[in-house]
Design a protein around this motif. Structure first.
Motif, PDB file in Angstrom:
ATOM      1  N   ARG A  34       0.859  -0.932   0.133  1.00  0.00           N
ATOM      2  CA  ARG A  34      -0.066  -0.080   0.012  1.00  0.00           C
ATOM      3  C   ARG A  34       1.012   1.328  -0.050  1.00  0.00           C
ATOM      4  O   ARG A  34       0.264   2.265   0.386  1.00  0.00           O
ATOM      5  CB  ARG A  34      -0.878  -0.022   1.080  1.00  0.00           C
ATOM      6  N   PHE A  35       2.050   1.216  -0.686  1.00  0.00           N
ATOM      7  CA  PHE A  35       3.085   2.416  -0.729  1.00  0.00           C
ATOM      8  C   PHE A  35       2.408   3.345  -1.138  1.00  0.00           C
ATOM      9  O   PHE A  35       2.604   4.646  -0.891  1.00  0.00           O
ATOM     10  CB  PHE A  35       4.520   1.981  -1.117  1.00  0.00           C
ATOM     11  N   ALA A  36       1.833   3.248  -2.381  1.00  0.00           N
ATOM     12  CA  ALA A  36       1.280   4.423  -3.129  1.00  0.00           C
ATOM     13  C   ALA A  36       0.334   5.145  -2.128  1.00  0.00           C
ATOM     14  O   ALA A  36       0.125   6.393  -2.221  1.00  0.00           O
ATOM     15  CB  ALA A  36       0.714   3.760  -4.377  1.00  0.00           C
ATOM     16  N   GLU A  37      -0.458   4.483  -1.586  1.00  0.00           N
ATOM     17  CA  GLU A  37      -1.449   5.135  -0.544  1.00  0.00           C
ATOM     18  C   GLU A  37      -0.868   6.036   0.430  1.00  0.00           C
ATOM     19  O   GLU A  37      -1.521   7.296   0.865  1.00  0.00           O
ATOM     20  CB  GLU A  37      -2.447   4.085   0.107  1.00  0.00           C
ATOM     21  N   ASP A  38       0.275   5.332   0.838  1.00  0.00           N
ATOM     22  CA  ASP A  38       0.916   6.229   1.923  1.00  0.00           C
ATOM     23  C   ASP A  38       1.585   7.323   1.325  1.00  0.00           C
ATOM     24  O   ASP A  38       1.713   8.219   2.097  1.00  0.00           O
ATOM     25  CB  ASP A  38       1.918   5.098   2.579  1.00  0.00           C
ATOM     26  N   VAL A  39       2.100   7.243   0.247  1.00  0.00           N
ATOM     27  CA  VAL A  39       2.711   8.398  -0.422  1.00  0.00           C
ATOM     28  C   VAL A  39       1.567   9.658  -0.393  1.00  0.00           C
ATOM     29  O   VAL A  39       1.863  10.808  -0.235  1.00  0.00           O
ATOM     30  CB  VAL A  39       3.373   8.180  -1.871  1.00  0.00           C
ATOM     31  N   ASN A  40       0.437   9.250  -0.905  1.00  0.00           N
ATOM     32  CA  ASN A  40      -0.613  10.199  -0.815  1.00  0.00           C
ATOM     33  C   ASN A  40      -0.917  10.791   0.602  1.00  0.00           C
ATOM     34  O   ASN A  40      -1.275  12.089   0.737  1.00  0.00           O
ATOM     35  CB  ASN A  40      -1.875   9.471  -1.478  1.00  0.00           C
ATOM     36  N   LEU A  41      -0.857  10.057   1.638  1.00  0.00           N
ATOM     37  CA  LEU A  41      -0.848  10.500   3.027  1.00  0.00           C
ATOM     38  C   LEU A  41       0.309  11.703   3.102  1.00  0.00           C
ATOM     39  O   LEU A  41       0.116  12.522   3.720  1.00  0.00           O
ATOM     40  CB  LEU A  41      -0.764   9.422   4.007  1.00  0.00           C
ATOM     41  N   MET A  42       1.387  11.316   2.607  1.00  0.00           N
ATOM     42  CA  MET A  42       2.623  12.264   2.843  1.00  0.00           C
ATOM     43  C   MET A  42       2.191  13.590   2.013  1.00  0.00           C
ATOM     44  O   MET A  42       2.689  14.586   2.573  1.00  0.00           O
ATOM     45  CB  MET A  42       3.871  11.657   2.091  1.00  0.00           C
ATOM     46  N   ARG A  43       1.652  13.329   0.869  1.00  0.00           N
ATOM     47  CA  ARG A  43       1.303  14.520  -0.081  1.00  0.00           C
ATOM     48  C   ARG A  43       0.430  15.446   0.729  1.00  0.00           C
ATOM     49  O   ARG A  43       0.268  16.578   0.865  1.00  0.00           O
ATOM     50  CB  ARG A  43       0.896  14.343  -1.462  1.00  0.00           C
ATOM     51  N   ARG A  44      -0.379  14.608   1.341  1.00  0.00           N
ATOM     52  CA  ARG A  44      -1.675  15.698   2.216  1.00  0.00           C
ATOM     53  C   ARG A  44      -1.111  16.240   3.353  1.00  0.00           C
ATOM     54  O   ARG A  44      -1.482  17.368   3.547  1.00  0.00           O
ATOM     55  CB  ARG A  44      -2.717  14.499   2.741  1.00  0.00           C
ATOM     56  N   LEU A  45       0.057  15.739   3.978  1.00  0.00           N
ATOM     57  CA  LEU A  45       0.807  16.334   5.090  1.00  0.00           C
ATOM     58  C   LEU A  45       1.607  17.691   4.485  1.00  0.00           C
ATOM     59  O   LEU A  45       1.799  18.396   5.190  1.00  0.00           O
ATOM     60  CB  LEU A  45       1.561  15.432   5.625  1.00  0.00           C
ATOM     61  N   GLY A  46       2.022  17.426   3.469  1.00  0.00           N
ATOM     62  CA  GLY A  46       2.910  18.411   2.775  1.00  0.00           C
ATOM     63  C   GLY A  46       4.233  18.119   3.074  1.00  0.00           C
ATOM     64  O   GLY A  46       5.042  19.128   3.010  1.00  0.00           O
ATOM     65  N   THR A  47       4.577  16.776   3.241  1.00  0.00           N
ATOM     66  CA  THR A  47       6.239  16.695   3.588  1.00  0.00           C
ATOM     67  C   THR A  47       6.969  16.765   2.408  1.00  0.00           C
ATOM     68  O   THR A  47       6.612  16.627   1.188  1.00  0.00           O
ATOM     69  CB  THR A  47       6.268  15.040   4.099  1.00  0.00           C
ATOM     70  N   ASN A  48       8.163  16.953   2.561  1.00  0.00           N
ATOM     71  CA  ASN A  48       9.302  17.165   1.328  1.00  0.00           C
ATOM     72  C   ASN A  48      10.410  16.225   1.696  1.00  0.00           C
ATOM     73  O   ASN A  48      11.223  16.087   0.864  1.00  0.00           O
ATOM     74  CB  ASN A  48       9.939  18.555   1.182  1.00  0.00           C
ATOM     75  N   ALA A  49      10.078  15.029   2.687  1.00  0.00           N
ATOM     76  CA  ALA A  49      11.014  13.922   2.789  1.00  0.00           C
ATOM     77  C   ALA A  49      10.498  12.994   3.390  1.00  0.00           C
ATOM     78  O   ALA A  49       9.289  13.104   4.278  1.00  0.00           O
ATOM     79  CB  ALA A  49      12.354  14.738   3.476  1.00  0.00           C
ATOM     80  N   TYR A  50      10.797  11.692   3.358  1.00  0.00           N
ATOM     81  CA  TYR A  50      10.394  10.462   4.054  1.00  0.00           C
ATOM     82  C   TYR A  50      11.592   9.878   4.384  1.00  0.00           C
ATOM     83  O   TYR A  50      12.435   9.450   3.522  1.00  0.00           O
ATOM     84  CB  TYR A  50       9.385   9.889   3.160  1.00  0.00           C
ATOM     85  N   ARG A  51      11.683   9.220   5.561  1.00  0.00           N
ATOM     86  CA  ARG A  51      12.786   8.311   6.055  1.00  0.00           C
ATOM     87  C   ARG A  51      12.168   7.088   6.113  1.00  0.00           C
ATOM     88  O   ARG A  51      11.067   6.911   7.093  1.00  0.00           O
ATOM     89  CB  ARG A  51      13.377   8.702   7.464  1.00  0.00           C
ATOM     90  N   PHE A  52      12.718   6.068   5.328  1.00  0.00           N
ATOM     91  CA  PHE A  52      12.259   4.379   5.684  1.00  0.00           C
ATOM     92  C   PHE A  52      13.277   3.564   5.458  1.00  0.00           C
ATOM     93  O   PHE A  52      14.566   4.067   5.285  1.00  0.00           O
ATOM     94  CB  PHE A  52      11.097   4.371   4.121  1.00  0.00           C
ATOM     95  N   SER A  53      13.149   2.374   6.020  1.00  0.00           N
ATOM     96  CA  SER A  53      14.294   1.572   5.921  1.00  0.00           C
ATOM     97  C   SER A  53      14.166   0.249   5.053  1.00  0.00           C
ATOM     98  O   SER A  53      13.035  -0.021   4.635  1.00  0.00           O
ATOM     99  CB  SER A  53      14.625   0.891   7.247  1.00  0.00           C
ATOM    100  N   VAL A  54      14.968  -0.100   4.699  1.00  0.00           N
ATOM    101  CA  VAL A  54      15.090  -1.396   3.548  1.00  0.00           C
ATOM    102  C   VAL A  54      15.198  -2.417   4.305  1.00  0.00           C
ATOM    103  O   VAL A  54      16.040  -2.614   5.254  1.00  0.00           O
ATOM    104  CB  VAL A  54      15.975  -1.114   2.279  1.00  0.00           C
ATOM    105  N   GLU A  55      14.470  -3.777   4.078  1.00  0.00           N
ATOM    106  CA  GLU A  55      14.523  -4.979   4.955  1.00  0.00           C
ATOM    107  C   GLU A  55      15.652  -5.886   4.354  1.00  0.00           C
ATOM    108  O   GLU A  55      15.566  -6.476   3.352  1.00  0.00           O
ATOM    109  CB  GLU A  55      13.266  -5.520   5.036  1.00  0.00           C
ATOM    110  N   TRP A  56      16.825  -6.098   5.098  1.00  0.00           N
ATOM    111  CA  TRP A  56      17.881  -6.654   4.569  1.00  0.00           C
ATOM    112  C   TRP A  56      17.357  -8.191   4.357  1.00  0.00           C
ATOM    113  O   TRP A  56      17.837  -8.946   3.384  1.00  0.00           O
ATOM    114  CB  TRP A  56      18.871  -6.570   5.601  1.00  0.00           C
ATOM    115  N   SER A  57      16.700  -8.748   5.289  1.00  0.00           N
ATOM    116  CA  SER A  57      16.275 -10.156   5.176  1.00  0.00           C
ATOM    117  C   SER A  57      15.206 -10.309   3.862  1.00  0.00           C
ATOM    118  O   SER A  57      15.273 -11.457   3.490  1.00  0.00           O
ATOM    119  CB  SER A  57      15.407 -10.509   6.637  1.00  0.00           C
TER     120      SER A  57
END
Length: 467
Positions: free
Chosen positions: A89-112
């Motif tokens: 649901r990442f695209a949905e979450d990006v839309n939430l970020m756009r609603r907030l007005g963010t200009n950055a997002y910190r996320f981690s990549v899963e090594w496993s």
């Protein structure tokens, strides 16, 4: 740093400087966001195991097992399971970020997920993360990628995890592969999240995997983590040569350091000494190692580790600060020589943590001496009704603005978290999200009252939240 020197420094910082007002009326009257510098990163943060769902790693195994006395490792025997299903649901979450007005997002990549077996790479997962970075860029959101946020592949845990120097080698190879896979879209890298927290919970208190209570193992793991950071930074600089955002630099490399205010409970010398020792270990040992290239870790009566780490000195372009709370410290006869508590009557979050925005200001002032830009990589609270989060957000961003006004080079603020998520040993009980996740209703995302506060800050900063 000598414990007495630390205590003296804290007292001087706490009492002798003219500090800004943190009165509620002053904070509420301030148009927070207008005092932040041009180009400031205003974002949210998550971690892969806490939001993606479907991960199989050492933490997933920990969730299914128990302590020797039969207690479950996780509150109410909760398992992370689908988490918030952000993998799908990442695209949905990006839309939430756009609603907030963010200009950055910190996320981690899963090594496993990316390297489920030694040298075996999941190309589909690599491409998914690459698409995430592209989607963020297309939305005007700077991707800030964390390479290690607590979890390990099962095969790495089976070989001894961070006690084994082979894990340092494996993480260096992993970092190089991530630089090659994501470097065309990613400039901001965070090698490690909170190594001090990981070693305390995993190797000293035994409440996180691998569940040890061994100060020597803790010291070894911390030294290996810092070596892993240094070697990861080297790989990122060598292999990520694309300037994705056009600012003239292909990489901005840092790590996220967890800090807590430790305040003596009384004026007794014993309380001050124990507070200084606690602060020196938890808050100062990592920045000192980054500044000098030398790891010095002393636990009275059990550990004295001194080690030079090649490439560690000057390995960060920025330092991340994860700040949540303050503890009062009283000397006692426990293994740590101290009792940490919150005085009665203090405002707290729903986990009982002291709400103390002035502490963020104090740490930003303190770490300005490192001479690198600072980024608040995590800051948030467990608020299960959502009613306290708007003022919490406003007051902590006010603390950032006050530090900026005094010349501290703060380049960003990331609220923990975008979404309610799996909060490690506490399971799903805590609510840290700007957006509430309704677990009984298909993981539906719903606004909390702080969403509008965040949007107001974004507008004051000159950003444009979507409707």
């Amino acid at each position: 740093m000598n414990a007495r020197v630390v205590v003296v420094a804290l007292v001087l910082l706490a009492g002798c400087e003219r500090r800004p007002s943190f009165e509620e009326a002053t904070i509420n009257a301030t148009p927070v966001g207008k005092g932040l510098p041009r180009g400031f990163l205003l974002g949210t943060a998550t971690a892969s195991h806490q939001v993606e769902g479907g991960n199989t790693n050492d933490w997933a195994d920990w969730e299914r097992t128990r302590y020797p006395d039969g207690r479950p490792h996780i509150h109410e025997e909760t398992r992370s399971g689908p988490a918030t299903d952000s993998w799908n649901r990442f695209a949905e979450d990006v839309n939430l970020m756009r609603r907030l007005g963010t200009n950055a997002y910190r996320f981690s990549v899963e090594w496993s997920r990316l390297e489920p077996e030694p040298g075996v790479w999941n190309t589909e997962a690599l491409e998914r993360y690459r698409q995430w970075a592209r989607l963020l860029r297309a939305a005007g959101i700077e991707p800030v990628v964390t390479l290690h946020h607590f979890t390990l592949p099962r095969w790495v845990a089976a070989q001894g995890g961070w006690e084994n120097p082979a894990t340092v080698d494996a993480f260096e190879r992993f970092s190089g592969r991530m630089a090659e896979a994501l470097g065309a879209e990613v400039d901001w890298w965070c090698t490690l999240n909170e190594p001090n927290v990981l070693v305390v919970f995993g190797y000293l208190e035994g409440t996180w995997p691998p569940g040890q209570q061994d100060p020597r193992a803790m010291a070894t793991a911390l030294a290996h983590l810092l070596e892993a950071h240094a070697r990861s930074a080297r790989q990122l600089r060598a292999r990520d040569t694309t300037d994705a955002d056009g600012d003239g630099r292909a990489t901005w490399i840092g790590l996220a350091h967890h800090v807590r205010v430790f305040q003596p409970a009384t004026g007794a010398p014993s309380d001050s000494i124990v507070t200084g020792l606690t602060d020196a270990f938890f808050n100062e040992s990592l920045p000192s190692a980054l500044r000098t290239g030398h790891v010095s870790l002393v636990v009275p009566g059990s550990v004295s580790l001194q080690r030079d780490v090649p490439g560690l000195k000057d390995s960060v372009d920025w330092l991340g600060i994860n700040y949540y709370t303050r503890d009062h410290v009283r000397q006692d006869a426990s293994p740590s020589f101290s009792h940490k508590y919150v005085p009665a009557g203090r405002p707290t979050n729903d986990l009982g943590w002291d709400i103390y925005p002035e502490g963020l200001y104090l740490f930003l002032k303190r770490y300005a001496a490192l001479g690198v830009p600072l980024v608040v990589t995590e800051n948030g609270l467990d608020d299960r009704t959502g009613e306290r989060r708007p003022y919490f957000l406003r007051s902590h961003l006010y603390a950032v603005e006050r530090a900026v006004a005094e010349g501290v080079p703060v380049h960003g603020y990331f609220h923990w978290s975008l979404l309610d998520n799996f909060e490690w040993s506490e399971g799903y009980a805590p609510r840290f999200g700007l957006f509430r996740v309704e677990r009984d209703f298909g993981l539906t995302r719903r606004d909390t009252p702080a969403v509008e506060t965040f949007r107001e800050v974004a507008r004051n900063l000159g950003l444009t939240p979507t409707p």
